[in-house]
Motif scaffolding. Structure first.
Motif, mmCIF file in Angstrom:
data_model
loop_
_atom_site.group_PDB
_atom_site.id
_atom_site.type_symbol
_atom_site.label_atom_id
_atom_site.label_comp_id
_atom_site.label_asym_id
_atom_site.label_seq_id
_atom_site.Cartn_x
_atom_site.Cartn_y
_atom_site.Cartn_z
ATOM 1 N N LEU A 54 11.513 9.822 5.017
ATOM 2 C CA LEU A 54 10.258 9.222 5.472
ATOM 3 C C LEU A 54 9.699 8.236 4.456
ATOM 4 O O LEU A 54 8.499 8.080 4.309
ATOM 5 C CB LEU A 54 9.232 10.319 5.790
ATOM 6 C CG LEU A 54 9.580 11.198 7.001
ATOM 7 C CD1 LEU A 54 8.543 12.268 7.214
ATOM 8 C CD2 LEU A 54 9.744 10.355 8.256
ATOM 9 N N TRP A 82 12.264 4.647 6.779
ATOM 10 C CA TRP A 82 11.411 4.862 7.960
ATOM 11 C C TRP A 82 10.654 3.585 8.328
ATOM 12 O O TRP A 82 9.815 3.114 7.579
ATOM 13 C CB TRP A 82 10.440 6.011 7.662
ATOM 14 C CG TRP A 82 9.398 6.242 8.709
ATOM 15 C CD1 TRP A 82 9.526 6.064 10.052
ATOM 16 C CD2 TRP A 82 8.054 6.711 8.498
ATOM 17 N NE1 TRP A 82 8.348 6.386 10.693
ATOM 18 C CE2 TRP A 82 7.437 6.790 9.761
ATOM 19 C CE3 TRP A 82 7.328 7.080 7.357
ATOM 20 C CZ2 TRP A 82 6.111 7.211 9.922
ATOM 21 C CZ3 TRP A 82 6.018 7.507 7.518
ATOM 22 C CH2 TRP A 82 5.425 7.576 8.779
ATOM 23 N N HIS A 124 7.931 2.632 10.266
ATOM 24 C CA HIS A 124 6.860 3.372 10.947
ATOM 25 C C HIS A 124 6.281 2.653 12.158
ATOM 26 O O HIS A 124 5.643 3.271 13.008
ATOM 27 C CB HIS A 124 5.742 3.730 9.950
ATOM 28 C CG HIS A 124 5.007 2.547 9.401
ATOM 29 N ND1 HIS A 124 5.492 1.809 8.345
ATOM 30 C CD2 HIS A 124 3.844 1.979 9.773
ATOM 31 C CE1 HIS A 124 4.640 0.827 8.077
ATOM 32 N NE2 HIS A 124 3.633 0.902 8.928
ATOM 33 N N SER A 136 7.209 6.680 15.618
ATOM 34 C CA SER A 136 5.975 7.364 15.201
ATOM 35 C C SER A 136 6.276 8.736 14.622
ATOM 36 O O SER A 136 7.359 9.296 14.827
ATOM 37 C CB SER A 136 5.038 7.524 16.405
ATOM 38 O OG SER A 136 5.612 8.465 17.315
ATOM 39 N N LEU A 137 5.288 9.289 13.937
ATOM 40 C CA LEU A 137 5.436 10.655 13.410
ATOM 41 C C LEU A 137 5.539 11.672 14.548
ATOM 42 O O LEU A 137 6.166 12.721 14.399
ATOM 43 C CB LEU A 137 4.273 11.005 12.487
ATOM 44 C CG LEU A 137 4.374 10.446 11.062
ATOM 45 C CD1 LEU A 137 3.119 10.761 10.268
ATOM 46 C CD2 LEU A 137 5.602 10.969 10.328
ATOM 47 N N VAL A 193 9.077 11.814 15.297
ATOM 48 C CA VAL A 193 9.751 12.579 14.241
ATOM 49 C C VAL A 193 9.592 14.076 14.513
ATOM 50 O O VAL A 193 10.551 14.850 14.419
ATOM 51 C CB VAL A 193 9.191 12.223 12.841
ATOM 52 C CG1 VAL A 193 9.782 13.131 11.767
ATOM 53 C CG2 VAL A 193 9.481 10.759 12.496
ATOM 54 N N GLN A 224 2.611 3.568 5.290
ATOM 55 C CA GLN A 224 3.259 4.757 5.859
ATOM 56 C C GLN A 224 2.397 5.994 5.634
ATOM 57 O O GLN A 224 2.251 6.834 6.523
ATOM 58 C CB GLN A 224 4.640 4.960 5.227
ATOM 59 C CG GLN A 224 5.652 3.923 5.673
ATOM 60 C CD GLN A 224 6.947 4.030 4.878
ATOM 61 O OE1 GLN A 224 6.927 4.326 3.674
ATOM 62 N NE2 GLN A 224 8.066 3.777 5.522
ATOM 63 N N GLN A 283 -0.175 6.881 8.154
ATOM 64 C CA GLN A 283 0.269 7.423 9.459
ATOM 65 C C GLN A 283 0.013 8.933 9.544
ATOM 66 O O GLN A 283 -0.088 9.488 10.634
ATOM 67 C CB GLN A 283 1.771 7.163 9.679
ATOM 68 C CG GLN A 283 2.207 5.713 9.554
ATOM 69 C CD GLN A 283 1.410 4.774 10.420
ATOM 70 O OE1 GLN A 283 1.288 4.975 11.635
ATOM 71 N NE2 GLN A 283 0.843 3.742 9.807
ATOM 72 N N PHE A 284 -0.072 9.582 8.384
ATOM 73 C CA PHE A 284 -0.310 11.036 8.360
ATOM 74 C C PHE A 284 -1.806 11.291 8.556
ATOM 75 O O PHE A 284 -2.628 10.826 7.772
ATOM 76 C CB PHE A 284 0.148 11.629 7.022
ATOM 77 C CG PHE A 284 1.632 11.592 6.824
ATOM 78 C CD1 PHE A 284 2.426 12.682 7.175
ATOM 79 C CD2 PHE A 284 2.261 10.463 6.291
ATOM 80 C CE1 PHE A 284 3.806 12.646 6.989
ATOM 81 C CE2 PHE A 284 3.633 10.414 6.109
ATOM 82 C CZ PHE A 284 4.410 11.517 6.464
#
Length: 318
Positions: free
Chosen positions: A143, A147, A149, A153-154, A157, A192, A195-196
């Protein structure tokens, strides 16, 4: 052809030829090593197993609105093994597993490999073709710089991880030894990291702590830059001690990683000496596609009434 651990019938055992190497799921009965570990760590003996299956079957009959394959002993064993053959614990795990699918309906609705090609084409998610020194499956997520992004998308994943772990649950040897996960965060950028989100972190932690019927024996973070601390801060407050103790940060210290996963079981990119090809995402996808009917069958069980209500709500919104 009937394979005991699978819910669907298959014409042949799913496999993909990679040069001299055959990539496949290991659906055979336990090896002698597996039987020994099952007995010593999971209390598994023929007598305890038979009694636990009957007790679990009785308990499940009383769970309201839950549809499960009550006549399938192998299906029950996949939940009994991570619970050390305590039927009450297995029954609670089964309920949490299916409640999670209702709560996160958008992730699980008709989830099957044929609908998730993108995550595998991106090649950031792979299972090593070999097991580690303790017989565990090794899942790798890249990641960082690999990745893209904006292209995957997460959530995708997460779905890819679910598909892999559902497949791992079919393998008796993996039911006993469990799995370890390596997160390679090399090159993680600020974009990135953004995104979390807190809801994503909560879903992952709830899933790992309460709803995965598999022994997750270790989570290894490698090559992480400083910015990863910002990402981990989302997860840390909601981790219970057992999972927190299984998350190990190695950075670029390979000797630290080798203390947990033997050098002989790692690919050359991590300084290992394993003699097995790197399996590309698309090769895993080819194998998982051959199991599409199994995932359809998996989706036929659970709190079906609640899932239908969710489906109807979704269709009305359209």
């Amino acid at each position: 052809m009937r394979v005991p651990t699978m819910l669907s019938d298959v014409e042949e055992l799913p496999s993909v030829q990679l040069g001299d190497y055959v990539l496949r799921f290991e659906l055979e009965d336990l090896t002698p090593f597996g039987k020994e570990v099952a007995k010593n760590e999971l209390r598994e003996t023929p007598e305890i197993r038979a009694a636990a299956i009957e007790e679990l079957r009785t308990l499940l009959k009383d769970v309201e609105d839950l549809v499960v394959p009550l006549d399938n002993d192998d299906w029950m064993i996949r939940f009994l093994r991570p619970c050390k053959f305590y039927a009450k614990s297995a029954c609670e795990l089964i309920q949490r597993y299916y409640q999670f699918k209702v709560k996160h309906f958008d992730m699980y609705n008709e989830l099957m490999p044929s609908k998730e090609a993108n995550i595998f084409k991106q090649n950031i998610l792979a299972v090593f073709p070999n097991r580690d020194q303790l017989g565990r499956r090794v899942l790798l997520l890249e990641l960082g710089k690999t990745w893209k992004h904006k292209e995957v998308s997460l959530d995708e994943v997460f779905k890819g991880c679910v598909l892999f772990l559902e497949a791992a649950m079919l393998e008796p040897e993996t039911q006993v030894h469990g799995a370890v996960v390596i997160f390679d965060m090399d090159g993680l950028t600020l974009q990135q990291a953004w995104q979390f989100t807190p809801p994503f972190a909560k879903r992952i932690v709830d899933w790992l702590q309460d709803a995965v019927p598999l022994r997750i024996k270790g989570i290894h973070i490698i090559n992480q830059p400083k910015i990863f601390n910002m990402v981990f801060a989302l997860f840390k407050p909601i981790l219970r001690e057992k999972l927190r103790n299984r998350i190990i940060f190695h950075g670029t210290d390979r000797e630290s990683l080798y203390k947990h996963i033997s050098k002989e079981c790692l690919p050359a990119v991590y300084g290992g000496t394993v003699d097995a090809p790197r399996v590309q995402g698309e090769q895993w996808y080819e194998l998982l596609l051959k199991c599409d009917n199994e995932y359809k069958e998996i989706n036929n069980y659970g709190y079906i009434k609640q899932l239908e209500e969710q489906r109807n709500k979704k269709n009305k919104k359209k």
